[in-house]
Write a protein that holds these residues in place. Structure first.
Motif, PDB file in Angstrom:
ATOM      1  N   TYR A   5       0.874  -1.259   0.004  1.00 29.10           N
ATOM      2  CA  TYR A   5       0.013   0.086   0.059  1.00 29.10           C
ATOM      3  C   TYR A   5       0.807   1.488  -0.003  1.00 29.10           C
ATOM      4  CZ  TYR A   5      -3.084   3.857   0.850  1.00 29.10           C
ATOM      5  OH  TYR A   5      -3.540   4.979   0.971  1.00 29.10           O
ATOM      6  N   ALA A  36     -10.377   3.412  -4.134  1.00 26.65           N
ATOM      7  CA  ALA A  36     -10.151   2.167  -4.816  1.00 26.65           C
ATOM      8  C   ALA A  36      -9.115   2.777  -6.204  1.00 26.65           C
ATOM      9  CB  ALA A  36     -11.380   1.606  -5.138  1.00 26.65           C
ATOM     10  N   PHE A  37      -9.688   3.714  -7.151  1.00 28.07           N
ATOM     11  CA  PHE A  37      -8.990   3.615  -8.477  1.00 28.07           C
ATOM     12  C   PHE A  37      -7.481   4.270  -8.163  1.00 28.07           C
ATOM     13  CE2 PHE A  37     -12.049   4.159 -12.075  1.00 28.07           C
ATOM     14  CZ  PHE A  37     -13.033   3.115 -11.559  1.00 28.07           C
ATOM     15  N   CYS A  39      -5.219   3.344  -6.216  1.00 29.29           N
ATOM     16  CA  CYS A  39      -4.511   2.326  -6.079  1.00 29.29           C
ATOM     17  C   CYS A  39      -4.474   1.112  -7.041  1.00 29.29           C
ATOM     18  CB  CYS A  39      -4.450   1.817  -4.636  1.00 29.29           C
ATOM     19  SG  CYS A  39      -4.253   2.890  -3.418  1.00 29.29           S
ATOM     20  N   ASP A  40      -5.134   1.352  -7.928  1.00 29.28           N
ATOM     21  CA  ASP A  40      -5.652   0.260  -8.881  1.00 29.28           C
ATOM     22  C   ASP A  40      -4.598   0.425 -10.064  1.00 29.28           C
ATOM     23  OD1 ASP A  40      -7.025  -1.908  -9.809  1.00 29.28           O
ATOM     24  OD2 ASP A  40      -8.128  -0.706 -11.101  1.00 29.28           O
ATOM     25  N   ILE A  41      -3.631  -0.718 -10.374  1.00 26.74           N
ATOM     26  CA  ILE A  41      -2.568  -0.576 -11.466  1.00 26.74           C
ATOM     27  C   ILE A  41      -2.467  -1.927 -11.929  1.00 26.74           C
ATOM     28  CG2 ILE A  41      -1.285   1.391 -10.284  1.00 26.74           C
ATOM     29  CD1 ILE A  41       0.608  -1.116  -9.393  1.00 26.74           C
ATOM     30  N   SER A 250      -6.091  -7.800  -8.774  1.00 27.68           N
ATOM     31  CA  SER A 250      -6.647  -6.498  -8.496  1.00 27.68           C
ATOM     32  C   SER A 250      -5.534  -6.090  -7.367  1.00 27.68           C
ATOM     33  CB  SER A 250      -7.912  -6.412  -7.926  1.00 27.68           C
ATOM     34  OG  SER A 250      -8.042  -5.145  -7.175  1.00 27.68           O
ATOM     35  N   VAL A 252      -5.842  -3.390  -5.756  1.00 24.26           N
ATOM     36  CA  VAL A 252      -6.428  -2.876  -4.656  1.00 24.26           C
ATOM     37  C   VAL A 252      -6.797  -4.169  -3.703  1.00 24.26           C
ATOM     38  CG1 VAL A 252      -8.650  -1.829  -3.889  1.00 24.26           C
ATOM     39  CG2 VAL A 252      -7.613  -1.189  -6.042  1.00 24.26           C
ATOM     40  N   LEU A 253      -7.403  -5.438  -4.199  1.00 24.71           N
ATOM     41  CA  LEU A 253      -7.568  -6.556  -3.333  1.00 24.71           C
ATOM     42  C   LEU A 253      -6.016  -6.728  -2.563  1.00 24.71           C
ATOM     43  CD1 LEU A 253      -9.918  -8.542  -5.317  1.00 24.71           C
ATOM     44  CD2 LEU A 253     -10.650  -6.894  -3.514  1.00 24.71           C
ATOM     45  N   SER A 255      -3.521  -5.130  -1.912  1.00 27.05           N
ATOM     46  CA  SER A 255      -3.257  -4.032  -0.872  1.00 27.05           C
ATOM     47  C   SER A 255      -3.837  -4.183   0.311  1.00 27.05           C
ATOM     48  CB  SER A 255      -2.901  -2.646  -1.324  1.00 27.05           C
ATOM     49  OG  SER A 255      -4.080  -1.978  -1.530  1.00 27.05           O
ATOM     50  N   SER A 256      -5.153  -4.381   0.138  1.00 23.68           N
ATOM     51  CA  SER A 256      -6.131  -4.816   1.112  1.00 23.68           C
ATOM     52  C   SER A 256      -5.592  -5.757   2.067  1.00 23.68           C
ATOM     53  CB  SER A 256      -7.595  -4.889   0.620  1.00 23.68           C
ATOM     54  OG  SER A 256      -8.411  -5.453   1.797  1.00 23.68           O
TER      55      SER A 256
END
Lengths: 472, 472
Positions: A5, A36-37, A39-41, A250, A252-253, A255-256
């Motif tokens: 993150y 969300a967007f 961190c979405d790479i 993802s 995002v997932l 990093s979560s």
């Protein structure tokens, strides 16, 4: 080594411009899903690759392995579903036999379909007073284990928070060098403190699957798969995970997941303490309720699972669930016949817990004068039906619809189950017996949520039927 | 009917307290992923169920179907990977033969593994000047289609933006009542305006898979699967999607899909106009470059794919990629031998496009005095190797490591490929021929990214080898 993150955050704040996927280009002005967007790479330089991890994702997986004490841990972005498919595919070859509890998650049945496995079912039952599905017992494993078995698959804790003696079961399996898979989707918080039960990883299971979103603070669809010991081929685990998961996982997932592991490393004790404090508060402040009962430790091992039952038989679990939702704006997880189930965690808010306590006490006070009627309920069907074909054969054969009046003796072409609990009454390839059909008729009369039944309209009359394997 | 995001937003602002999964309880104070956590729920009342959609998710899927003109559309939260696995599993039974291009995504090979399919490969080639993989030609389909084929699988557009004549191929397939699956992962923006090529759905494909995150503004791991016509059993599609996807699908990913479809419904034209405006600007403002060339419409059908090549052979695609990243903070999608690939969309920012143009022009100006040296490169291997076992057999057999010097004649136990482009040089079950091994040695000498090669250290000397099927 920085966290995933932190690195995503740094990237988002940097001048680096994205000429790569995803197509939203982290254009935050245009979306309400900003956090969300942002961190979405995709797999760009320095951000590693889930399917061949050797950088920042590998480091995160290692931290997760350390937290749980596993030999190796993998991030999963397609839920425990992908964890279960991968686990079973790693230890069983096409046509093998596995020993599994009938109450296993649907993904176990799907894995059996994909690998054409023969499932030898462990007996299952419901704790009679509140109809709570029980966990697998070591003695049942001991009796069923034979040389035909390639792997054992159990669920612990269950959805309702009941634990199996994983240590004893692992020992039985290992005596025969058979790997034990534990679907611990509901037990990712176990072992993070002495206030909760031990974790299946520490208890000696060879593969453990943890949902992170169920009882820990991580996003839905995130999970971990842990591998221990030498009975499982790690390369097959990696291969399977790469088959059942997106090649564009993802960030995002992920990093979560990373943030969740970090939180548990740093504040796991505190998280569990808060959970147990909330749980004790609920138990303590509802203990004088006369009609509505919150099941305590004597029934439920996992403090996260708050089963609210009515003792006076004038109210179903669904009634409790509906009242809490409609009159108190408290959304519970699930309603069964005899209980409503709330999930609590260390990230709950005290005001939420207090609202739940107050609601339970108020419902308790009015329940004797309640107008709700308890239905007479057919006994839960704990029969393992006769198997005519494997799941793969039965599910793939030609089908036809058969009216319920004519279905005795026929072979099911689909899954049939009550929800909850979702345990198959019939799996594809299994035969409708007279007793099973009587039970099914009872469920329909009671208006229960029977999945797999079909409506057929014939000349204005609605009839019920089931998808069966076509008779030649 | 409200959108999913609107409803999630309303829920987040309401007084409803969550006693359900996920365990983070939408506790925004504790996470930096606020925008994601805020909309992250599970299957609670009024929010439908992806795997048995009959409410708000079904409505969204219908809107997507209408946008693309398909008979039925499904949301996918495990990427095009799950779309491809589901598509192939829906049309091919265990042991069937399918016709597919060798350049298919790995998920096609994984589907073949899971269903033990025999793949009949379409010939493949590279456009010679810039070594761009070509798309499948109708004449190749015509020649290869015979009665043994259960389904045809092609990729259009390709990663590099080349399109097949899907309409002609669909007609050839339908003459024989064979379903055509088009992996259009890179073509979700097609057909949204007359400025871009037609969509595979409109061109008559039976199943089309669209990644939404690649060229449209949606989160990574989101996709659509469209079904048309009567050749595909819809129930099998639904079953397959429920097998290969989490039973806890992310509402954040689903609402991202929903928002993306809504955006394209309302502003699809504008999105494409912006994309084409950016593309034309890049072409126009780099047209006088002498040494660095952006490939135009004569090479690439998809305006989203900006292939930047060096014409003077003093600079590789990787060189261009590295300079753009390190000196200009422009992160591209991919580098191949002869080109670097940038993806642009309608959500790009003008300043980003201008930075790219300026960088290309500056690199062009200095390239003649460049110190980069172009390697002499072995010819790309377009050989389809001899097949000894199916992928399922070859991948599951006992393995051993074989040194490259001894590997001629042996059968591969793994995938071997260059990345990019990721097309298998060998799939499991295929034989290492003398010619193939010579090519592999060439790639290793050039230091290319050869996946599937193993390092072996023997007495301090590092040797190379490959995983082969064990010889008896």
């Amino acid at each position: 080594m920085p966290d995933l993150y932190q690195e995503l955050d740094r990237l988002a704040d940097s001048d680096m411009y994205p000429f790569h996927m995803p197509g939203h280009k982290r254009n935050l002005e245009s979306t309400p899903l900003k956090g969300a967007f942002r961190c979405d790479i995709t797999e760009i330089d320095d951000f590693d690759n889930l399917h061949a991890a050797n950088g920042i994702i590998l480091e995160g997986q290692k931290r997760a392995a350390k937290l749980y004490g596993s030999d190796e841990t993998f991030y999963v972005v397609n839920g425990s579903t992908a964890g279960v498919l991968s686990a079973v595919s790693s230890v069983a070859s096409y046509g093998d036999t596995i020993l599994a509890s009938r109450g296993s998650h649907r993904s176990l049945y799907n894995a059996a379909y994909l690998k054409n496995l023969n499932i030898k079912y462990l007996p299952y039952s419901f704790e009679t007073e509140y109809e709570i599905p029980t966990a697998t017992r070591p003695e049942d494993i001991k009796e069923a284990l034979d040389d035909s078995i390639s792997a054992v698959f159990i669920t612990s804790p269950t959805y309702e928070g009941k634990c199996a003696d994983v240590r004893a079961i692992a020992e039985l399996c290992h005596q025969k060098k058979i790997p034990l898979i534990v679907d611990a989707a509901h037990g990712a918080h176990f072992g993070l403190s002495k206030l909760v039960p031990e974790n299946a990883v520490a208890q000696g299971a060879d593969i453990v699957i943890h949902s992170l979103h169920k009882t820990l603070p991580s996003m839905t669809q995130t999970a971990l798969l842990h591998v221990n010991g030498e009975l499982v081929d790690r390369n097959r685990v990696k291969r399977s995970l790469s088959i059942y998961q997106s090649s564009s996982p993802s960030y995002v997932l992920m990093s979560s997941i990373d943030l969740c592991i970090k939180e548990m490393e740093e504040k796991g004790d505190e998280f569990i303490e808060r959970l147990v404090y909330f749980r004790n508060k609920i138990q303590e402040e509802t203990k004088y309720c006369q009609n509505v009962k919150v099941l305590g430790k004597e029934y439920i091992d996992d403090p996260s699972k708050v089963l609210i039952c009515s003792d006076v038989c004038t109210m179903t679990g669904q009634n409790i669930y509906d009242i809490l939702r409609e009159e108190y704006a408290l959304q519970l997880e699930m309603a069964a016949e005899k209980y409503a189930l709330a999930i609590i965690t260390g990230w709950d808010r005290e005001d939420g817990i207090d609202r739940l306590i107050k609601a339970i006490c108020e419902i308790d006070a009015r329940v004797s004068s309640s107008f709700y009627k308890k239905s007479d309920r057919a006994n839960r069907c704990c029969i393992i039906p006769e198997k005519v074909y494997s799941i793969a054969q039965g599910w793939d054969m030609e089908k036809e619809l058969v009216l319920i009046e004519e279905v005795v003796g026929r072979v099911s072409g689909e899954f049939v189950n009550l929800y909850p609990p979702g345990i198959p009454i019939l799996a594809p390839g299994e035969r409708f017996s007279e007793e099973i059909v009587e039970n099914l008729k009872g469920y329909l009369q009671e208006g229960l949520n029977l999945q797999g039944v079909q409506k057929i309209e014939k000349q204005g009359i609605i009839k019920r039927g089931f998808i069966c394997v076509k008779q030649k």
